[in-house]
Design a protein around this motif. Structure first.
Motif, PDB file in Angstrom:
ATOM      1  N   ARG A   1       0.459   9.027  39.002  1.00 61.28           N
ATOM      2  CA  ARG A   1       0.289  10.231  39.821  1.00 61.28           C
ATOM      3  C   ARG A   1      -1.130  10.356  40.354  1.00 61.28           C
ATOM      4  NH1 ARG A   1       2.279  15.418  36.797  1.00 61.28           N
ATOM      5  NH2 ARG A   1       1.129  14.584  35.022  1.00 61.28           N
TER       6      ARG A   1
ATOM      7  N   SER B   1      17.544  18.791  38.366  1.00 64.82           N
ATOM      8  CA  SER B   1      16.908  17.521  38.681  1.00 64.82           C
ATOM      9  C   SER B   1      16.169  17.713  39.989  1.00 64.82           C
ATOM     10  CB  SER B   1      17.948  16.412  38.820  1.00 64.82           C
ATOM     11  OG  SER B   1      17.365  15.321  39.519  1.00 64.82           O
ATOM     12  N   ALA B   2      14.861  17.605  39.919  1.00 61.22           N
ATOM     13  CA  ALA B   2      14.080  17.731  41.147  1.00 61.22           C
ATOM     14  C   ALA B   2      14.357  16.533  42.032  1.00 61.22           C
ATOM     15  CB  ALA B   2      12.592  17.805  40.812  1.00 61.22           C
ATOM     16  N   LYS B   3      14.664  15.427  41.396  1.00 64.43           N
ATOM     17  CA  LYS B   3      14.872  14.193  42.134  1.00 64.43           C
ATOM     18  C   LYS B   3      16.145  14.290  42.971  1.00 64.43           C
ATOM     19  CE  LYS B   3      14.936   9.235  41.418  1.00 64.43           C
ATOM     20  NZ  LYS B   3      14.939   8.190  40.394  1.00 64.43           N
TER      21      LYS B   3
ATOM     22  N   ASP C   1      18.926  13.841  35.734  1.00 63.06           N
ATOM     23  CA  ASP C   1      19.465  12.612  36.322  1.00 63.06           C
ATOM     24  C   ASP C   1      19.191  11.390  35.450  1.00 63.06           C
ATOM     25  OD1 ASP C   1      16.727  11.359  37.828  1.00 63.06           O
ATOM     26  OD2 ASP C   1      16.740  13.507  37.405  1.00 63.06           O
ATOM     27  N   LEU C   2      18.284  11.516  34.519  1.00 62.11           N
ATOM     28  CA  LEU C   2      17.917  10.352  33.697  1.00 62.11           C
ATOM     29  C   LEU C   2      18.933  10.121  32.578  1.00 62.11           C
ATOM     30  CD1 LEU C   2      14.053  10.843  33.395  1.00 62.11           C
ATOM     31  CD2 LEU C   2      15.293   9.237  34.859  1.00 62.11           C
TER      32      LEU C   2
ATOM     33  N   PHE D   1      12.035  15.189  47.603  1.00 63.97           N
ATOM     34  CA  PHE D   1      11.464  14.671  46.368  1.00 63.97           C
ATOM     35  C   PHE D   1      10.696  13.411  46.709  1.00 63.97           C
ATOM     36  CE2 PHE D   1      11.612  11.708  42.789  1.00 63.97           C
ATOM     37  CZ  PHE D   1      11.088  12.491  41.779  1.00 63.97           C
TER      38      PHE D   1
ATOM     39  N   ASN E   1      14.528  19.946  33.107  1.00 60.83           N
ATOM     40  CA  ASN E   1      14.481  19.082  34.295  1.00 60.83           C
ATOM     41  C   ASN E   1      14.762  17.618  33.954  1.00 60.83           C
ATOM     42  OD1 ASN E   1      14.063  18.614  37.059  1.00 60.83           O
ATOM     43  ND2 ASN E   1      11.923  18.035  36.683  1.00 60.83           N
ATOM     44  N   LYS E   2      14.996  16.853  34.980  1.00 62.07           N
ATOM     45  CA  LYS E   2      15.236  15.403  34.924  1.00 62.07           C
ATOM     46  C   LYS E   2      16.594  15.063  34.314  1.00 62.07           C
ATOM     47  CE  LYS E   2      10.295  14.313  34.545  1.00 62.07           C
ATOM     48  NZ  LYS E   2       9.272  13.399  34.056  1.00 62.07           N
TER      49      LYS E   2
ATOM     50  N   GLY F   1       3.691  16.667  33.362  1.00 66.78           N
ATOM     51  CA  GLY F   1       4.642  15.581  33.586  1.00 66.78           C
ATOM     52  C   GLY F   1       6.107  15.954  33.509  1.00 66.78           C
ATOM     53  N   VAL F   2       6.429  17.208  33.254  1.00 67.39           N
ATOM     54  CA  VAL F   2       7.839  17.574  33.142  1.00 67.39           C
ATOM     55  C   VAL F   2       8.510  17.726  34.510  1.00 67.39           C
ATOM     56  CG1 VAL F   2       7.607  18.690  30.894  1.00 67.39           C
ATOM     57  CG2 VAL F   2       7.320  20.027  32.977  1.00 67.39           C
ATOM     58  N   GLY F   3       7.694  17.809  35.549  1.00 67.84           N
ATOM     59  CA  GLY F   3       8.258  17.874  36.894  1.00 67.84           C
ATOM     60  C   GLY F   3       8.081  19.206  37.594  1.00 67.84           C
ATOM     61  N   LYS F   4       7.060  19.946  37.223  1.00 69.73           N
ATOM     62  CA  LYS F   4       6.829  21.257  37.835  1.00 69.73           C
ATOM     63  C   LYS F   4       6.541  21.116  39.322  1.00 69.73           C
ATOM     64  CE  LYS F   4       3.425  22.134  34.997  1.00 69.73           C
ATOM     65  NZ  LYS F   4       3.545  20.926  34.183  1.00 69.73           N
ATOM     66  N   THR F   5       5.584  20.219  39.621  1.00 67.19           N
ATOM     67  CA  THR F   5       5.211  20.032  41.017  1.00 67.19           C
ATOM     68  C   THR F   5       6.409  19.544  41.822  1.00 67.19           C
ATOM     69  OG1 THR F   5       3.008  19.449  40.251  1.00 67.19           O
ATOM     70  CG2 THR F   5       3.529  18.927  42.520  1.00 67.19           C
ATOM     71  N   SER F   6       7.174  18.635  41.236  1.00 66.18           N
ATOM     72  CA  SER F   6       8.336  18.101  41.948  1.00 66.18           C
ATOM     73  C   SER F   6       9.368  19.191  42.205  1.00 66.18           C
ATOM     74  CB  SER F   6       8.972  16.979  41.129  1.00 66.18           C
ATOM     75  OG  SER F   6       8.023  15.979  40.854  1.00 66.18           O
TER      76      SER F   6
HETATM   77  N1  LIG Z   1      13.947  11.060  37.330  1.00 61.30           N
HETATM   78  C1  LIG Z   1      13.299  12.174  37.604  1.00 61.30           C
HETATM   79  N2  LIG Z   1      11.952  12.144  37.667  1.00 61.30           N
HETATM   80  C2  LIG Z   1      11.301  13.282  37.950  1.00 61.30           C
HETATM   81  C3  LIG Z   1      11.988  14.488  38.189  1.00 61.30           C
HETATM   82  N3  LIG Z   1      11.070  15.439  38.437  1.00 61.30           N
HETATM   83  C4  LIG Z   1       9.855  14.844  38.362  1.00 61.30           C
HETATM   84  N4  LIG Z   1       9.981  13.547  38.070  1.00 61.30           N
HETATM   85  C5  LIG Z   1       8.912  12.569  37.883  1.00 61.30           C
HETATM   86  O1  LIG Z   1       8.123  12.970  36.771  1.00 61.30           O
HETATM   87  C6  LIG Z   1       6.757  12.735  36.997  1.00 61.30           C
HETATM   88  C7  LIG Z   1       5.973  14.001  36.859  1.00 61.30           C
HETATM   89  O2  LIG Z   1       6.307  14.925  37.858  1.00 61.30           O
HETATM   90  P1  LIG Z   1       5.357  16.101  38.327  1.00 61.30           P
HETATM   91  O3  LIG Z   1       6.128  16.933  39.269  1.00 61.30           O
HETATM   92  O4  LIG Z   1       4.047  15.594  38.817  1.00 61.30           O
HETATM   93  O5  LIG Z   1       5.141  16.849  36.953  1.00 61.30           O
HETATM   94  P2  LIG Z   1       4.186  18.096  36.614  1.00 61.30           P
HETATM   95  O6  LIG Z   1       3.015  17.580  35.864  1.00 61.30           O
HETATM   96  O7  LIG Z   1       5.006  18.970  35.754  1.00 61.30           O
HETATM   97  O8  LIG Z   1       3.794  18.739  37.881  1.00 61.30           O
HETATM   98  C8  LIG Z   1       6.649  12.164  38.388  1.00 61.30           C
HETATM   99  O9  LIG Z   1       6.541  10.773  38.276  1.00 61.30           O
HETATM  100  C9  LIG Z   1       7.946  12.540  39.046  1.00 61.30           C
HETATM  101  O10 LIG Z   1       8.329  11.601  39.993  1.00 61.30           O
HETATM  102  C10 LIG Z   1      13.416  14.479  38.115  1.00 61.30           C
HETATM  103  O11 LIG Z   1      14.117  15.471  38.296  1.00 61.30           O
HETATM  104  N5  LIG Z   1      13.998  13.307  37.811  1.00 61.30           N
END
Ligand SMILES: Nc1nc2c(ncn2[C@@H]2O[C@H](COP(=O)(O)OP(=O)(O)O)[C@@H](O)[C@H]2O)c(=O)[nH]1
Ligand SMILES: [Mg+2]
Lengths: 1166, 205
Positions: A571, B155-157, B128-129, B33, B125-126, B18-23
């Protein structure tokens, strides 16, 4: 000591004349002889502190019989010195004076003679002056200061100034003393003392004000109060010094480092500094100079300035001389032009080949007192009209002899020739192999073992020595061909620049360079420019091989820092192709881990990835070091302090330069949040990539001010294209100078650090759970006291981490912790139990009880809880605590240190068994409850161990006789100082009753146990026998004895000095009046063993008590022993009005802590 | 509350790094995404207009960095939040365990009037994994124990449930906002400093 003669009008008054002849008087100051403070001594003291002068106690005056005027000609601190001068006068001068006809002539002669003596002395002492020589007056001031404030030796006085302090709108004339840790003020007016002590670490703001009531003063604010000092002589100097000292204190708060005098630096600067008052002041001055020197030329942080001198430098590219200042420091010669930015030179001594003197060069009349320096980088410098030329030249030659040049090849085309240097030939080989690291290198040696366990594959750990840019394709840019052409054009310009102004680190840095940088640096030249202008090149060259080893160690190290790095690797700069493959990611991982190894608290992935695009791993590493250690200090540490400081700076800059905008942003309340990411990512996260990299060019060239200029420009006109932006920034905000930034940083660091301290304090307060019964005021005082102790005691500041979340998971926050000493202080001075002969032992056991994780530091939560219990009104709670304490952590009877280990071991067993016990109960619950509940129980198990309060909820087991005796002893000690005889009667009544109860229980159970199963009976017999051996005397109770002895006790207790004895009497009465020594210390020590046996059956949660308690009662009955229960204990005490009164007494904690704090103001680290 | 007034809802997203907040925020606001988001520094926000029950409201969504190093910044923007979104990653149990801390942290920093009824929403979140390791049941139980906090698996993805979740967030935030109109400040629990000294009464440049 002879002094320059000065007139004095009053010869008598405060002085008494000791000896006298026609021309001279020897006088001693009144009030200085003897210790008794006569009235005149008092007045003298007052006058002394009103006027700037605090004269030494002895002086010699000159006076002629026909004149009213006296001259002071000698002063001295002691009698011997003054007598020496006196004798000299009598021997050498008197006879000559007698020969003058005219008194005026005599006076002229004396004045002239003495003046020349003074001048002579001064010359002498200048030569002799060693760095350590604080002047005599300074030393005597220092002494008085220490006496007045009770400061220890270690608290060094830096300087003192006359000023007045505003106390309740009344100015008090006196002295301000500045030390490393404190500002003190002392005034003594007509018998009334004013003393102020302010710790630098408590200061929240300093500024100069001109408020209505406090004209033209320096204001120093703490959380509690504003202090105003006015009529400060040399106000600017004073203020600067205060600012410097506060800043040192703030840096200590960030880094927990202590201030140390820098001997080396001192020797350097003291050579040509005029006599300054204090050694330390000089140290601080030298520091300040060196600091700004290093900032100016971006030199390594351990560089020390030797001196500077005026000169001209020959600028070959425009064929004339430029005037400026030549600086010499341990490893560098630097030059800065008088006109800002016109020309500067940084020449590391390692590149210098020779230094020659030049005079009378043919055809060049203008060359005189010149120095010619040639380097191995094809650059040569001619310094003309160098002040002190010969001295400078000698100094340089000497230093050249010392520097060790390194033969390592320089990276990326920085040309290196074999060096032919006249003076360095004699160096031997092993001297060149300087170990590349200090202390930390020790941990490197461990890494080979660890390598296997880490996931590092061999290929992974091989550093890439070229920029990633050259390996992967650059990001597809829409203007591809254009881009190439542009690059070529720029490269050409730079080539020309290098040929005109020289190449390598020694190049002439001119305005032209500056313009070129602003236009943009071509990719191929970037590493060179970044390294040279950031100063990273010096570290790189000085530490060959460091990076590889750091990378290895860093990868192997693991831990939270590396986890964070791992999470952010993908990132960081995901849009750049360089980081869309494993190779780039691996390089980034290596660099970040290597840096995390050097400096664990740091995270700066985004900046690092950009560096890697243009530079090799090693170069990137050193650029990171320069960035986070010098250019953006404290930016990337675990609280981003530096970035917070700079937010403050930015806000102030905006406020000053664009007040309208400031208001708008302020209303939005977002200014700080936006700017934070600008600072931390150097605009990389908010600007187009190319643009941000160009900003980095300028940043490395021009330092931190660039970030501010850009930020201001962005705010003002954020739609502009980048190129315009940088130009716009320089055009409009060029007046933002690095020194202004530094100055403002000083100012805002204070605010940020103190607000972080506030957060820490608030965090700490927040940990206090609902179980604490202290009021808000009490807590507030307590936390302030605990904070004030943080710096005083090393253990307190070592560990500030505790887990704060009440939910009990991972997030940890910084909090204050409490060391044993601090706890003991509080316990002794605040609690009602702190005033007995057992207090020390008690404080130790309570500390052990609370120290659940064995860290020897208590959480604030536990301390506030325990204070709430001990100082509260709830006597049952208090007694329960006391009772439990004597079961689990019995206070040692005598020497606490001997007992400490045993107690700890025992306590551990205690808890282990408690836990096992609970697990046994587990299954039955599992059957009944669902999954969640079982999770809850398990987590409760965990808590029971980490919670000192379990006993409050759980069933408390019974107590055997030994423990009881110990407990009773403690209770007794609380009253030992009482004079009310009634109390002692009450005490012995309760004691006796309790002993009786225990005994009765034993008999009862004994009879029961006869019917118990066989094995049990045998076991119980054994136990009984054992206990009989220990205590052969059966205890019976006898009414007559009781009254008799209680009378005895009452009588004896009135002489309170012998509490011990009277206590023993009570006890011995209870055990059938056996001799006093029968109550042996051993008995107390045995407690631990018997306890262990009991724990198993008895510690069972109340919730399941219905069933289990019966079982436990049964099992108790198997052992016919002396027992009392907590209920017995409470009930009996509650019956006695007087004793109960003591346990019901409520203590005003806040008040007591405040007193404690006030007393402690003067106690300082030793 | 006049219904013509344009409403601004402040929503805070919290959770481990890293949990996907920004995504999630970007999926909701920009409907896309990308795995090219940079790690968040400090905090960021995006705004989006949404319709809630025929009312147009602006959501101001604050994305935060999960690292401890930014904790000290919290105070500034937690204040005045109308809803707090707690995010964890269904593949990392630790991120689930941290929910408690994040919730506490928020309640402490923002000090809302009525902490028991402050609207939270939890997102797992996530989904889809493949390697999911926190069960739906466990998460639901946690939400249940915290006064029936709404729970969504997203799933943000692949844009699963994101829209729905943010709709609920907006609705709950709106409900909070109308209550918050009554009280406007959030006082400190224990006042430590008399820090009301004029903030910038002297400017030395
Ligand atoms: N497979 C999958 N990966 C995700 C998802 N949301 C976020 N990610 C991945 O997780 C990582 C962290 O996401 P980010 O949005 O930066 O997390 P933040 O630190 O909470 O803001 C990135 O590599 C994203 O691509 C999701 O719904 N599914
Ligand atoms: Mg993020």
């Amino acid at each position: 000591m002879w002094v320059k003669p000065s007139e004095v009008l009053v010869a008598e008054g405060f002085w008494s004349t000791e000896q006298q002849n026609t021309f001279f008087l020897l006088q001693q100051r009144k009030g200085t002889q003897g210790s008794s403070r006569s009235f005149s001594g008092l007045i003298v003291g007052t006058i002394d502190s009103v006027f700037d002068t605090k004269p030494p106690p002895f002086r010699i005056l000159h006076q002629t019989p026909s004149s009213e005027v006296y001259y002071t000609i000698s002063i001295a601190l002691n009698k011997d010195d003054v007598i020496k001068d006196w004798d000299w006068l009598e021997k050498n001068i008197l006879s000559i004076l007698a020969s003058f006809d005219n008194d005026d002539d005599a006076t002229d002669f004396v004045l002239c003679k003495i003046s020349s003596l003074v001048a002579n002395d001064a010359a002498d002492s200048d030569n002799l002056k060693l760095p350590d020589l604080d002047s005599d007056t300074f030393r005597s001031v220092s002494l008085t200061f220490r006496k007045n404030f009770g400061m220890p030796e270690t608290e060094k006085l830096v300087n003192y100034y006359s000023c007045s302090y505003w106390q309740n709108r009344v100015p008090r004339q006196g002295w301000m003393y500045l030390t490393i840790n404190h500002l003190c003020f002392y005034a003594f007016l007509i018998g009334k003392e004013t003393k102020i002590i302010i710790r630098w670490r408590d200061v929240t703001r300093i500024d100069c004000t001109n408020a209505l009531f406090f004209p033209d003063s320096i204001r120093i604010s703490t959380r509690d109060q504003d202090h105003y000092f006015s009529m400060v002589l040399r106000k600017k100097e004073t203020f600067d010094l205060i600012q410097q000292l506060v800043n040192i204190a703030m840096k200590q708060l960030i880094s927990d480092e202590e201030y140390k005098e820098d001997e080396e630096l001192l020797k350097k600067s003291s050579i040509n500094t005029p006599t300054k008052p204090s050694f330390l002041k000089r140290d601080l001055d030298a520091r300040a100079h060196t600091e700004s020197y290093k900032n100016m030329f971006r030199l390594p942080s351990d560089e020390k300035l030797d001196g500077s001198t005026q000169c001209l430098i020959w600028a070959p590219y425009k064929k004339n001389f430029v005037s400026g200042i030549l600086y010499i420091s341990s490893n560098f010669i630097c030059f800065g032009s008088k006109v800002n930015n016109l020309l500067s030179v940084v020449c590391p001594l390692r590149h210098v080949q020779s230094v020659e003197k030049l005079d009378n060069v043919k055809g060049h009349v203008s060359i005189k007192q010149a120095l010619f320096v040639s380097t191995n980088q094809s650059n040569q410098f001619l310094f003309n009209e160098v002040g002190d030329r010969d001295f400078v030249c000698d100094k340089l030659s000497e230093m050249l002899g010392k520097t060790i040049f390194n033969k390592e090849a320089l990276p990326d085309g920085l040309s290196v020739f074999a060096r032919r240097r006249s003076r360095s030939n004699s160096l031997n080989e092993d001297q060149q192999q300087i170990p590349f690291l200090t202390l930390r290198s020790l941990s490197i040696s461990k890494t080979p073992d660890n390598e296997e366990s880490s996931s590092v594959s061999p290929i992974d750990s091989q550093p890439i020595s070229v920029p990633l840019r050259t390996i992967v394709q650059s990001p597809s840019s829409p203007v591809e061909e254009n881009y190439e052409a542009l690059e070529e054009l720029k490269e050409k310009k730079w080539k020309k620049h290098f040929s005109d102004f020289g190449e390598g680190v020694t190049l002439f840095r001119t305005v032209e360079t500056h313009y070129l940088v602003i236009e943009g640096v071509p990719d191929s030249v970037r590493p060179k420019i970044w390294l040279i202008f950031s100063g990273a090149i010096h570290d790189l060259e000085a530490n060959p091989g460091y990076y590889e080893k750091a990378a290895l160690a860093g990868l192997a190290q693991g831990g939270p820092a590396n986890e964070e790095i791992e999470r952010d690797l993908h990132r960081s700069l995901p849009e750049h192709p360089a980081f869309q493959n494993e190779m780039g990611i691996a390089a980034l991982r290596r660099v970040l881990c290597a840096y995390a190894w050097r400096n664990p608290a740091i995270a700066m992935n985004i900046v690092a990835s950009v560096l890697l695009v243009y530079c090799s791993e090693e170069e990137s590493f050193w650029l990171l070091a320069a960035l986070s250690e010098r250019l953006l200090p404290d930016y990337y540490n675990n609280k981003v302090v530096g970035a917070l400081v700079d937010q403050g700076v930015l806000e102030e800059l905006i406020f000053c330069r664009m007040p309208d905008l400031h208001e708008k942003l302020d209303n939005l309340g977002i200014i700080s949040l936006i700017s934070l990411s600008w600072f931390l990512s150097l605009f990389l996260s908010v600007m187009a990539y190319e643009a941000a990299v160009n900003v980095m060019d300028c940043f490395f060239y021009d330092g931190a001010r660039v970030v501010f200029m850009i930020a201001l420009a962005v705010l003002k006109a954020n739609e502009n294209e980048l190129q315009e932006l940088i130009e716009f920034a320089y055009r409009n905000f060029n007046n933002v100078s690095n020194s202004e930034v530094e100055r403002l940083r000083l100012k805002h660091r204070l605010r940020v650090v103190q607000s972080l301290e506030d957060i820490l304090m608030r965090n700490t307060l927040r940990t206090v759970g609902p179980e604490c019964t202290l009021g808000d005021d009490d807590l507030k005082e307590l936390v302030i006291y605990v904070r004030s102790r943080q710096s005083l005691e090393s253990p307190d500041k070592e560990v500030r981490h505790t887990t704060v979340s009440l939910g009990g998971t991972s997030m940890s926050q910084d909090c204050y912790t409490v060391s044993f000493n601090t706890f003991k202080n509080i316990f002794l001075k605040v609690t009602p139990w702190g005033n007995s002969d057992r207090s020390d032992a008690l404080s130790m056991s309570i500390f052990n009880l609370l120290d659940i994780d064995g860290s020897h530091l208590l959480s604030f939560r536990s301390v506030s809880w325990v204070l709430g219990v001990i100082c509260g009104k709830d006597f049952a709670r208090k007694l329960r605590f006391l009772y439990y304490l004597h079961l689990a952590f019995p206070p040692a009877p005598e020497d606490p240190s001997k007992y400490l280990e045993e107690t700890a071991v025992e306590a551990e067993d205690f808890f282990v068994e408690m836990e096992e016990n609970k697990k046994q109960n587990g299954p039955s619950q599992l059957l009944e409850n669902n999954m969640i509940a079982s999770i809850a129980t398990i987590s409760k198990f965990k808590h029971s161990r980490s919670d000192f309060r379990t006993f409050e909820k759980n069933y408390i087991r019974k107590m055997n006789q030994d423990s009881f005796i110990n407990l009773w002893r403690t209770v007794y000690s609380f009253f030992a100082h009482e004079t009310n005889e009634e109390i002692f009667c009450s005490l012995s009544r309760v004691g006796t009753l309790l002993l009786q109860t225990g005994e009765a229980g034993r008999k009862f159970r004994h009879s029961l146990s006869a019917e118990a199963p066989k094995e049990v009976e045998e076991a119980s017999k054994e136990v009984e026998e054992a206990s009989k051996e220990e205590e052969p005397n059966t205890i019976t109770f006898n009414e007559d004895h009781f009254s008799e002895i209680s009378n005895n006790v009452c009588a004896s207790s009135s002489c309170t000095d012998d509490d011990e004895k009277s206590f023993v009497k009570v006890m011995s009465f209870n055990s059938e009046l056996k001799a006093e020594d029968e109550v042996d210390q051993n008995e107390f020590q045995n407690v631990s063993k018997t306890d262990e046996e009991d724990v198993e059956e008895e510690l069972i949660e109340e919730t399941t008590s219905n069933v289990t308690e019966q079982i436990s009662v049964m099992s108790e009955e198997d052992e016919p022993e002396w027992k009392i229960s907590f209920d017995h204990f409470v009930a009996n005490i509650a019956n006695e009005e007087l004793i109960l009164e003591f346990f019901e007494k409520y203590v005003k904690v806040a008040e007591r802590i405040k007193n404690l704090r006030d007393q402690n103001e003067h106690i300082l680290p030793s | 509350m006049s219904s013509n007034k344009k409403l601004l809802l402040k929503v805070i997203i919290l959770g481990d790094s890293g949990v996907g907040k920004t995504s999630l925020m970007n999926q909701f606001v920009n409907k896309k995404f990308s795995n090219q988001y940079k790690a968040t520094i400090g905090a960021d926000f995006l705004t989006k207009e949404v319709m809630v029950d025929d009312r147009l409201v602006t959501m101001q969504i604050w994305d935060t960095a999960g690292q401890e190093r930014f904790q000290s910044l919290g105070v500034a923007f937690y204040r005045g939040a109308d809803c707090c979104v707690l995010v964890y990653d269904v593949t990392t149990p630790n991120s689930f365990k941290s929910l408690d801390s994040w919730r506490d942290e928020f309640l402490i920093q923002a000090s809302p009037r009525d902490p028991d009824h402050f609207p939270f929403v939890v997102l797992g979140n996530k989904i889809d994994l493949e390697n999911r390791s926190v069960s739906t049941k466990r998460a639901q139980q946690w939400c249940h124990s915290k006064n029936e906090v709404p729970y969504f698996e997203t799933s943000a993805k692949e844009a699963v449930n994101v829209e729905l979740a943010f709709q609920t967030i907006a609705r709950n935030a709106l409900a909070q906002e109308s209550e918050a109109d009554v009280y406007n400040e959030f006082p400190d629990q224990i006042k430590l400093t008399n820090d009301n000294k004029a903030k910038q009464d002297s400017c030395s440049c």
